[in-house]
Write a protein that holds these residues in place. Structure first.
Motif, PDB file in Angstrom:
ATOM      1  N   LEU A 186       0.824  -1.208   0.000  1.00 37.83           N
ATOM      2  CA  LEU A 186       0.000   0.000   0.000  1.00 37.83           C
ATOM      3  C   LEU A 186       0.859   1.259   0.000  1.00 37.83           C
ATOM      4  O   LEU A 186       0.593   2.206  -0.746  1.00 37.83           O
ATOM      5  CB  LEU A 186      -0.935  -0.001   1.205  1.00 37.83           C
ATOM      6  N   GLY A 187       1.915   1.278   0.819  1.00 38.38           N
ATOM      7  CA  GLY A 187       2.779   2.454   0.899  1.00 38.38           C
ATOM      8  C   GLY A 187       3.457   2.755  -0.429  1.00 38.38           C
ATOM      9  O   GLY A 187       3.544   3.919  -0.849  1.00 38.38           O
ATOM     10  N   GLU A 188       3.941   1.715  -1.110  1.00 29.51           N
ATOM     11  CA  GLU A 188       4.593   1.907  -2.411  1.00 29.51           C
ATOM     12  C   GLU A 188       3.599   2.432  -3.436  1.00 29.51           C
ATOM     13  O   GLU A 188       3.918   3.334  -4.222  1.00 29.51           O
ATOM     14  CB  GLU A 188       5.212   0.595  -2.886  1.00 29.51           C
ATOM     15  N   ALA A 189       2.405   1.866  -3.454  1.00 29.06           N
ATOM     16  CA  ALA A 189       1.390   2.297  -4.420  1.00 29.06           C
ATOM     17  C   ALA A 189       0.974   3.747  -4.164  1.00 29.06           C
ATOM     18  O   ALA A 189       0.803   4.524  -5.113  1.00 29.06           O
ATOM     19  CB  ALA A 189       0.176   1.380  -4.338  1.00 29.06           C
ATOM     20  N   PHE A 191       2.789   6.139  -2.845  1.00 30.41           N
ATOM     21  CA  PHE A 191       3.880   7.011  -3.277  1.00 30.41           C
ATOM     22  C   PHE A 191       3.860   7.170  -4.785  1.00 30.41           C
ATOM     23  O   PHE A 191       3.973   8.282  -5.313  1.00 30.41           O
ATOM     24  CB  PHE A 191       5.225   6.439  -2.819  1.00 30.41           C
ATOM     25  N   LYS A 192       3.706   6.069  -5.520  1.00 33.32           N
ATOM     26  CA  LYS A 192       3.684   6.131  -6.984  1.00 33.32           C
ATOM     27  C   LYS A 192       2.503   6.968  -7.472  1.00 33.32           C
ATOM     28  O   LYS A 192       2.648   7.800  -8.382  1.00 33.32           O
ATOM     29  CB  LYS A 192       3.614   4.713  -7.558  1.00 33.32           C
ATOM     30  N   ARG A 193       1.323   6.743  -6.906  1.00 32.37           N
ATOM     31  CA  ARG A 193       0.142   7.499  -7.347  1.00 32.37           C
ATOM     32  C   ARG A 193       0.319   8.998  -7.129  1.00 32.37           C
ATOM     33  O   ARG A 193      -0.104   9.821  -7.944  1.00 32.37           O
ATOM     34  CB  ARG A 193      -1.099   7.017  -6.594  1.00 32.37           C
ATOM     35  N   ALA A 194       0.946   9.355  -6.023  1.00 31.88           N
ATOM     36  CA  ALA A 194       1.095  10.773  -5.674  1.00 31.88           C
ATOM     37  C   ALA A 194       2.004  11.519  -6.642  1.00 31.88           C
ATOM     38  O   ALA A 194       1.811  12.716  -6.877  1.00 31.88           O
ATOM     39  CB  ALA A 194       1.644  10.898  -4.253  1.00 31.88           C
ATOM     40  N   ILE A 195       2.994  10.833  -7.219  1.00 32.61           N
ATOM     41  CA  ILE A 195       3.977  11.533  -8.050  1.00 32.61           C
ATOM     42  C   ILE A 195       3.595  11.564  -9.525  1.00 32.61           C
ATOM     43  O   ILE A 195       4.168  12.340 -10.293  1.00 32.61           O
ATOM     44  CB  ILE A 195       5.379  10.910  -7.893  1.00 32.61           C
ATOM     45  N   LEU A 196       2.620  10.772  -9.932  1.00 27.75           N
ATOM     46  CA  LEU A 196       2.249  10.725 -11.345  1.00 27.75           C
ATOM     47  C   LEU A 196       1.827  12.086 -11.907  1.00 27.75           C
ATOM     48  O   LEU A 196       2.219  12.436 -13.031  1.00 27.75           O
ATOM     49  CB  LEU A 196       1.143   9.688 -11.568  1.00 27.75           C
ATOM     50  N   PRO A 197       1.048  12.892 -11.167  1.00 29.81           N
ATOM     51  CA  PRO A 197       0.644  14.196 -11.737  1.00 29.81           C
ATOM     52  C   PRO A 197       1.777  15.210 -11.797  1.00 29.81           C
ATOM     53  O   PRO A 197       1.605  16.276 -12.382  1.00 29.81           O
ATOM     54  CB  PRO A 197      -0.449  14.678 -10.754  1.00 29.81           C
ATOM     55  N   GLN A 198       2.931  14.894 -11.192  1.00 30.27           N
ATOM     56  CA  GLN A 198       4.023  15.865 -11.091  1.00 30.27           C
ATOM     57  C   GLN A 198       5.013  15.777 -12.244  1.00 30.27           C
ATOM     58  O   GLN A 198       6.014  16.474 -12.241  1.00 30.27           O
ATOM     59  CB  GLN A 198       4.798  15.626  -9.782  1.00 30.27           C
TER      60      GLN A 198
END
Length: 250
Positions: A186-189, A191-198
């Motif tokens: 869950l933690g890895e997912a 983190f990945k989701r949060a950075i996609l819009p950046q």
């Protein structure tokens, strides 16, 4: 256990490569995949090797961390994918690189690049790229996991969201035609989701063992990814979803 000549050959290859895929072993030894699987099953019964998804590796000591084991799985393939990823990146680019095992090989493949700005939550990535060739490395804070010394949690996510990057390099645990890109943590997912819009461009690095493999937590749909770098063409069901023009083979 009395080993056959073929099993001894497998052991010799493992001494060099640490891990090998079933298909690669079959090709090198001139036998069928099923023959290799029977050999590995017999060798694993006596503890000579350890079976892994799609291949085999030398047994690990009790002190070896799970992340180190993941680095060894499909190591030659991950290196090829990493070199392909590095070939797409120019000196001076701004990157975010996550903590997946293939992403760590990408960091190693970038060793000769210059003037990179790298944002990461991985101590492994940071160690490989900092203080080298005038690179700048920004390391996310937060809780460090004992497994891989990577930072996760709200602090790491908020830190990474401050940066707008030209590319994001993501390892991924599973690619499903029905569900898209998934992870097992869950933690890895998160983190990945949060950075996609950046970022302007999302590159996923994943070997063929991730195709239609079970995942737990969804990261994103196929439309969110610009390029998939892998070592074999995915099943047609996945190609139909992402598009052949967005897949590069190492």
């Amino acid at each position: 256990m009395k080993q056959t000549k073929r099993q001894l050959a497998i052991m010799n290859m493992l001494q060099v490569e640490k891990s090998c895929g079933i298909i690669d072993l079959a090709k090198k030894l001139g036998v069928s995949d099923e023959t290799i699987r029977r050999d590995i099953k017999e060798m694993a019964k006596f503890g000579a090797v350890e079976k892994i998804h799609g291949g085999v590796m030398l047994p690990n000591t009790a002190l070896e961390a799970p992340f180190l084991r993941r680095l060894e799985v499909q190591r030659p393939v991950k290196k090829r994918i990493a070199e392909l990823a590095a070939s797409l990146i120019l000196d001076g680019e701004t990157l975010l690189i996550d903590n997946g095992s293939t992403s760590c090989y990408v960091a190693k493949a970038l060793s000769s690049h210059r003037n990179l700005t790298v944002v990461t939550n991985s101590t492994e990535v940071a160690r490989d790229l900092c203080a080298r060739n005038n690179n700048k490395v920004y390391m996310a804070g937060g809780e460090l996991r004992a497994d891989d010394s990577a930072a996760y949690g709200p602090t790491a996510v908020n830190f990474a969201k401050q940066f707008a990057t030209e590319r994001v390099i993501l390892s991924i645990a599973a690619i499903s035609a029905e569900q898209g890109f998934l992870d097992c943590d869950l933690g890895e997912a998160e983190f990945k989701r949060a950075i996609l819009p950046q970022t302007a461009s999302v590159i996923v690095v994943a070997d063929h063992t991730k195709f239609n493999r079970p995942g737990v937590v969804k990261v994103c749909d196929f439309g969110a990814v610009d390029l998939l770098l892998t070592d074999q063409l995915p099943p047609q069901s996945i190609i139909d979803k992402i598009g052949r023009d967005r897949i590069l083979i190492a």
